[in-house]
Design a protein around this motif. Structure first.
Motif, PDB file in Angstrom:
ATOM      1  N   ARG A 274       0.817  -1.204   0.000  1.00  0.00           N
ATOM      2  CA  ARG A 274       0.000   0.000   0.000  1.00  0.00           C
ATOM      3  C   ARG A 274       0.855   1.260   0.000  1.00  0.00           C
ATOM      4  O   ARG A 274       0.442   2.298  -0.479  1.00  0.00           O
ATOM      5  CB  ARG A 274      -0.902   0.007   1.241  1.00  0.00           C
TER       6      ARG A 274
ATOM      7  N   ALA B  37      -8.029   0.606  -6.681  1.00  0.00           N
ATOM      8  CA  ALA B  37      -7.313   0.289  -5.445  1.00  0.00           C
ATOM      9  C   ALA B  37      -7.696   1.234  -4.297  1.00  0.00           C
ATOM     10  O   ALA B  37      -7.941   0.760  -3.185  1.00  0.00           O
ATOM     11  CB  ALA B  37      -5.815   0.305  -5.694  1.00  0.00           C
TER      12      ALA B  37
ATOM     13  N   TRP C 102     -11.104  -0.048  -2.971  1.00  0.00           N
ATOM     14  CA  TRP C 102     -11.189  -1.369  -2.355  1.00  0.00           C
ATOM     15  C   TRP C 102     -10.129  -1.590  -1.292  1.00  0.00           C
ATOM     16  O   TRP C 102     -10.360  -2.332  -0.341  1.00  0.00           O
ATOM     17  CB  TRP C 102     -11.094  -2.456  -3.421  1.00  0.00           C
ATOM     18  N   VAL C 103      -8.964  -0.982  -1.445  1.00  0.00           N
ATOM     19  CA  VAL C 103      -7.903  -1.224  -0.471  1.00  0.00           C
ATOM     20  C   VAL C 103      -7.930  -0.161   0.615  1.00  0.00           C
ATOM     21  O   VAL C 103      -7.867  -0.462   1.802  1.00  0.00           O
ATOM     22  CB  VAL C 103      -6.532  -1.248  -1.171  1.00  0.00           C
TER      23      VAL C 103
ATOM     24  N   LYS D  91     -10.446   1.916   1.085  1.00  0.00           N
ATOM     25  CA  LYS D  91     -11.839   2.165   1.466  1.00  0.00           C
ATOM     26  C   LYS D  91     -12.202   3.643   1.330  1.00  0.00           C
ATOM     27  O   LYS D  91     -12.973   4.173   2.129  1.00  0.00           O
ATOM     28  CB  LYS D  91     -12.135   1.691   2.903  1.00  0.00           C
TER      29      LYS D  91
END
Lengths: 432, 254
Positions: B89, B113, B116-117, B119
């Motif tokens: 990340r 990304a 979904w990663v 949020k």
């Protein structure tokens, strides 16, 4: 100036040439025919030969079709009406219409129930098939299996409600615990669902009314094309997700999961479907404790589903293998976890590649549902070969009945094929 | 060039100690020691097969190393998937072949990304994405698909996609090797701009002009080892090892 070469001498145009239509031989239908039907003498010969063949086929079929008799009660009566002329005895279809569609044991006054379920099927399928419809409509799709079960089998309304509650409980348990770890959530979900079904099952059998709103129709009374539709739709809906999971399992780095997937796929693919159906029909009963009734349709659904899933798994694996490794790496490098990378990046692309293969299997699966006639279930083919052809009125009538069966299957399979082509066009972003 | 902004801080961003990697029995990376401070721009060059790509792919665990330690942003890389995801990340990566997602639009590529990663709410993610697409100068392509863009544009989208995750470190794996000459400049310009903003960067590249202009350190690798590292001026004008001299004479010779 008309014979001046523009290339060789300085030239200025002083009058405009008016636009003219192309020569008659180069226009419209004539041009199309010249280009496509009579471009060379071989082509012209083939065109003529094809036209002659079509003529003879139509000359055979059309009188049979249009001279057809639709209203006689038996084959002998039909032959009397025809008096030796060519013509189909389609009256077998009108007279046995309900049997062909619903089987011969389904209660006559209840035909509206499967018919309603069939109509609702379109409402349930639409949100899945056309993804520009609002996503909220998926709730119809989610509820449909329970409604359809209730409509077709009837009995107490509590059964499908308990089944639904089991799924809800399972989902809630999963959603609550998945944060700690996927495995915990997964098994808690299964446990919660099983518990709900167990307790619910006991409650239902205790308080079920003796005379439910919809008469209970046992599985052995289902038949006709309805049975093919039930088997086809259910098995297709179950086998695609199972097939995708198997394909992912086969790619897994965990040896146990990979091994199980490989063995499952290779074993199921290596066995004829008819063998699996016989196992479902006869052999499974030996393994079940005496007294348990494990519905025959359910057993057949399981067998056809795993059979189709094994094939779909291999098709999807081809799609997965076709993706460049960079797609996996890009997903990884952005920090997506395995489930996200699969769902958002890998599977949408892999499934798109696999559409033709999956459709191939879907069409095959739907036609394979007729194999259940071999284990004495009365699907459309079973009805024709059994009760209808065995009846003294209709003994010896083949073309009309099997032609009708072919037509029904063709309509469904052609529909699936057309949908898949539309879907491929929708999903193509032009470039890979 | 805004030298003042391209400051190297004392804080350590990446520290690699005695890292070794094997492909089967083949020893690809041997005893790599490398410390990268925040704000450093490091160019890694070397002949093909020297392990330079493998080295930076180890940093975000696209490749697994077998011995030694890699520490990114204070997180030690282990085989624990949660650890790996935490590092990924913070570390953006650009690939030689862009690796955009062909089934998603440019905008969706950039927002995937973060949504979904990280949020991030969708609207906010889209604003961020548009901001970075403007930065790489292709906001007008946001609703096209990757296949409709030129190679240079695709690589700039790939950079924007990485930036949308607000990484603290960027890895570039030969970002211009698959591009036509006229597109190389537009990608390099984007990377230079990024460097001027103080991004910590590790670039595997053969663009020596870029190295001279932007890098504060050039690393030369051969046969899985770091053979020489130095400031660009020294590295190019006064290479010390014979291997480096040979390499430089080959790539700068014409």
């Amino acid at each position: 100036m008309s014979d001046t070469h523009a290339q060789s001498v300085a030239f200025v145009r002083d009058t405009a040439i008016p636009a003219a239509p192309p020569p008659a031989r180069q226009r419209g239908a004539i041009r199309w025919m010249r280009e496509n039907l009579f471009s060379t003498w071989v082509n012209a010969l083939l065109t003529i030969a094809a036209l002659v063949a079509i003529f003879f086929i139509l000359r055979g079929i059309l009188p049979w079709l249009f001279n057809g008799v639709w209203t006689t009660p038996s084959l002998t009566a039909c032959r009397e009406v025809l008096q030796g002329k060519v013509g189909g005895c389609f009256s077998v279809l009108t007279e046995r219409w309900n049997q062909l569609l619903f089987g011969f044991e389904y209660p006559r006054d209840q035909y509206w129930r499967p018919a309603t379920a069939f109509v609702l099927l379109f409402a349930a399928a639409a949100p899945v098939m056309f993804f520009n419809l609002p996503r909220r409509l998926l709730i119809i799709t989610a509820l449909y299996p329970f409604v359809a079960y209730y409509l077709i089998w009837g009995g107490t309304v509590l059964t499908p409600i308990v089944a639904l509650l089991g799924f809800v409980a399972g989902y809630l348990a999963y959603a609550g615990l998945v944060r700690s770890s996927f495995a915990t959530g997964f098994f808690a979900g299964i446990a919660a669902a099983a518990l709900t079904w167990w307790i619910g099952g006991m409650i239902v059998s205790a308080i079920a009314p003796a005379r439910p709103w919809l008469v209970h129709v046992p599985s052995r009374e289902l038949g006709g094309f309805m049975l093919n539709m039930i088997l086809g739709v259910t098995c297709l809906c179950l086998s695609i997700p199972l097939g995708v999971l198997l394909a992912l399992g086969r790619q897994s780095r965990m040896p146990l999961i990979k091994g199980m997937s490989v063995v499952f796929i290779e074993f199921i693919r290596g066995v004829p479907l008819i063998t699996l159906l016989f196992v479902a029909n006869v052999v499974l009963a030996y393994f079940l404790p005496p007294g348990t009734s494990f519905d025959l349709i359910l057993r057949v659904i399981i067998m056809i589903t795993i059979f189709a899933a094994a094939y779909i798994a291999e098709v999807v694996r081809g799609g997965l293998a076709a993706l460049p490794k960079g797609q996996y790496e890009a997903g990884d490098s952005l920090g997506l976890d395995y489930a996200q990378a699969m769902r958002l990046i890998i599977l949408p692309q892999a499934l798109k590649i696999s559409i033709p293969g999956i459709v191939n299997i879907a069409v095959g699966l739907f036609k394979d549902t007729t194999l259940v006639s071999v284990i004495s279930m009365f699907d459309l083919i079973g009805m024709i070969r059994g009760p209808i052809l065995a009846a003294s009125e209709w003994k010896g009538i083949y073309w009309e009945l099997f032609g009708f069966a072919a037509l029904l299957f063709f309509v469904v399979c052609y529909g699936i094929s057309q949908y898949s082509q539309w879907l491929e066009r929708q999903l193509s972003t032009g470039h890979r | 060039m805004a030298d003042a902004e391209m400051k190297v801080l004392d804080e350590v961003a990446i520290s690699i100690r005695k890292m070794n990697k094997w492909y089967g029995a083949f020893h690809v990376l041997r005893d790599i020691d490398l410390t990268v401070n925040r704000g450093e721009r490091i160019v890694i060059c070397g002949p093909s097969g020297s392990g330079k790509s493998t080295l930076i792919r180890c940093i975000n665990a696209l490749e697994e190393h077998q011995k030694g330690t890699i520490e990114v942003d204070g997180i030690t890389l282990s085989s624990d998937i949660k650890n790996i995801d935490r590092i990924r990340r913070e570390v953006g990566m650009c690939f030689q072949h862009f690796n955009l997602f062909p089934h998603l639009t440019i905008l969706e590529n950039c927002t995937l990304a973060p949504i979904w990663v990280r949020k991030t709410p969708k609207r906010e993610a889209e604003q961020t994405a548009m901001h970075f697409l403007e930065k790489v100068k292709i906001p007008d392509q946001a609703h096209k698909y990757p296949g409709q863009l030129s190679g240079g544009q695709q690589q700039r989208v790939a950079i924007a996609r990485s930036l949308c995750m607000k990484p603290r470190i960027m890895l570039f794996d030969e970002p211009t090797s698959a591009l036509d000459p006229e597109m190389i400049k537009e990608v390099l310009d984007t990377m230079i701009e990024l460097a001027e903003e103080g991004m910590t960067m590790l670039c595997v590249t053969h663009e020596m002009g870029f190295a001279r202009q932007v890098a504060n350190r050039v690393i030369f690798m051969d046969e899985g080892q770091i053979v020489e590292q130095n400031e660009p001026e020294e590295f190019f004008n006064n290479p010390r090892s014979e291997r480096t001299k040979l390499f430089l004479s080959q790539i700068l010779g014409h």
